[in-house]
Design a protein around this motif. Structure first.
Motif, short mmCIF file in Angstrom:
data_model
loop_
_atom_site.label_atom_id
_atom_site.label_comp_id
_atom_site.label_asym_id
_atom_site.label_seq_id
_atom_site.Cartn_x
_atom_site.Cartn_y
_atom_site.Cartn_z
N LEU A 133 5.69 -36.08 -30.37
CA LEU A 133 5.54 -36.60 -29.14
C LEU A 133 4.34 -37.43 -28.57
O LEU A 133 3.57 -36.58 -28.17
CB LEU A 133 6.17 -36.17 -28.23
N THR A 134 4.49 -38.85 -28.40
CA THR A 134 3.21 -39.10 -28.65
C THR A 134 3.34 -39.74 -26.58
O THR A 134 4.01 -39.88 -25.97
CB THR A 134 2.82 -40.08 -29.12
N PRO A 135 3.35 -38.57 -25.95
CA PRO A 135 2.95 -38.79 -24.14
C PRO A 135 2.74 -39.82 -23.95
O PRO A 135 1.69 -40.70 -24.62
CB PRO A 135 1.88 -38.14 -23.73
N MET A 136 3.82 -40.77 -23.18
CA MET A 136 3.43 -42.57 -22.90
C MET A 136 2.18 -42.60 -22.36
O MET A 136 1.66 -41.68 -21.24
CB MET A 136 4.13 -42.38 -21.93
N PRO A 137 1.12 -43.17 -22.35
CA PRO A 137 -0.01 -43.22 -21.95
C PRO A 137 0.48 -43.75 -20.26
O PRO A 137 1.34 -44.71 -19.88
CB PRO A 137 -0.58 -45.01 -22.62
N VAL A 194 -0.07 -45.54 -16.90
CA VAL A 194 0.22 -47.05 -16.71
C VAL A 194 -0.50 -47.14 -15.64
O VAL A 194 -0.27 -47.26 -14.37
CB VAL A 194 1.81 -48.01 -16.29
#
Ligand SMILES: [Zn+2]
Length: 106
Positions: free
Chosen positions: A74-78, A80
């Motif tokens: 699960l790649t963390p959301m970059p 914003v």
């Protein structure tokens, strides 16, 4: 009725090299009969029994443990950037002009 000997694995035929079912006889010794060429390989001693089982792919030697399926990382959301966060364009929805209903006498 004689009980069918269990198939314990697969083994390449010594004659035609096709794969044959390796079975275990009632005496516990491995043997196979090639379904392609009819060749029969049979162990008559513990030594040849071990050799046949080593040459073949014996099911019991294959661990049944199934490796766990790796879950996708699960790649963390970059994060914003704040500059890109803008209020959505507030264009009022196209509204129909008020109906000219009523009397024509106005
Ligand atoms: Zn064969």
């Amino acid at each position: 009725m004689a009980k069918a000997n269990p198939t314990i694995g697969r083994i390449p035929c010594a004659c035609c090299t096709e794969e044959a079912a390796l079975k275990e006889g009632a005496n516990g010794l491995a043997y196979y009969t090639c379904q392609w060429c009819g060749y029969k390989g049979q162990a008559f001693s513990e030594r040849s029994n071990n050799t046949l089982r080593k040459r073949g792919t014996v099911k019991a030697a294959i661990p049944e443990a199934v490796p766990p399926i790796p879950s996708p990382a699960l790649t963390p959301m970059p994060p914003v950037p704040q500059s890109s966060i803008t209020a959505p364009a507030t264009t009022p929805p196209a509204t129909k002009p008020p109906r000219q209903s009523g009397t024509l006498l106005s």
